[in-house]
Scaffold this active site. Sequence first.
Site, PDB file in Angstrom:
ATOM      1  N   ASP A   9      -0.987   2.474  -1.214  1.00  5.71           N
ATOM      2  CA  ASP A   9      -2.385   2.268  -1.553  1.00  5.71           C
ATOM      3  C   ASP A   9      -3.214   3.123  -0.588  1.00  5.71           C
ATOM      4  O   ASP A   9      -2.797   3.395   0.537  1.00  5.71           O
ATOM      5  CB  ASP A   9      -2.735   0.788  -1.399  1.00  5.71           C
ATOM      6  CG  ASP A   9      -4.211   0.524  -1.560  1.00  5.71           C
ATOM      7  OD1 ASP A   9      -4.764   0.871  -2.626  1.00  5.71           O
ATOM      8  OD2 ASP A   9      -4.830   0.012  -0.618  1.00  5.71           O
ATOM      9  N   ASP A  11      -7.137   2.981   0.157  1.00  6.26           N
ATOM     10  CA  ASP A  11      -8.188   2.324   0.952  1.00  6.26           C
ATOM     11  C   ASP A  11      -7.707   1.008   1.538  1.00  6.26           C
ATOM     12  O   ASP A  11      -7.278   0.115   0.815  1.00  6.26           O
ATOM     13  CB  ASP A  11      -9.426   2.090   0.081  1.00  6.26           C
ATOM     14  CG  ASP A  11      -9.949   3.389  -0.513  1.00  6.26           C
ATOM     15  OD1 ASP A  11     -10.329   4.276   0.261  1.00  6.26           O
ATOM     16  OD2 ASP A  11      -9.961   3.517  -1.752  1.00  6.26           O
TER      17      ASP A  11
END
EC number: 3.1.3.-
Length: 198
Positions: A9, A11
């Site tokens: 992922d 952020d």
Amino acid sequence: MMNKAIFLDKDGTLIPDIPYNVNPELIRLEKNVVDGLRKLESEGYLLVIISNQAGVAKGYFPEKALLQVETRLNSLLKSEDIKLSGFYYCPHYPGGGSTKYQSSCDCRKPKPGLLFRAAHELNIDLSRSWMIGDILNDVEAGHLAGCRSILIDNGNETEWIMTVDRVPDHKVSSVNEAAEKILNTFEIPKYEQRLEQL
């Protein structure tokens, strides 16, 4: 032979979470990621970003702005002698303002569409791969794709709605710690073991 990968992922996992940011000057690597990524890459894992980018559908920034985000991430990682093998994002959001992007899709996590696409394009064996993220949607997407999943438990997950696919195989505080878990995990956790944790 097929590749193995670490799906990351963006952020809150790889970089600090600044909501809807596409300004390259504000993008920096999260603390405690570099050593772990280097170790994983040295063990033959491809590093692939899997990111929801609802800001496109909501009209906060154009899709083309994500090109400069990808360029910045490649530059940051390259400066640490780390290669990014893929950057995949979902621009959709069901309640978005742009009709072009508000349709339902199979690529917005927790759906696993982006992982399947990356696996097809990069010749990845999902059963030998891992998803690392900071919320349970990341964990679920990884499991639905057939990967093992690790949660960076940094406070970004606030709802804790649990199903068997949302039970992480490990909970850690950083990508560096996740790397240690991955490199020292020899037995694949079974579906039944996750079920017992509910």
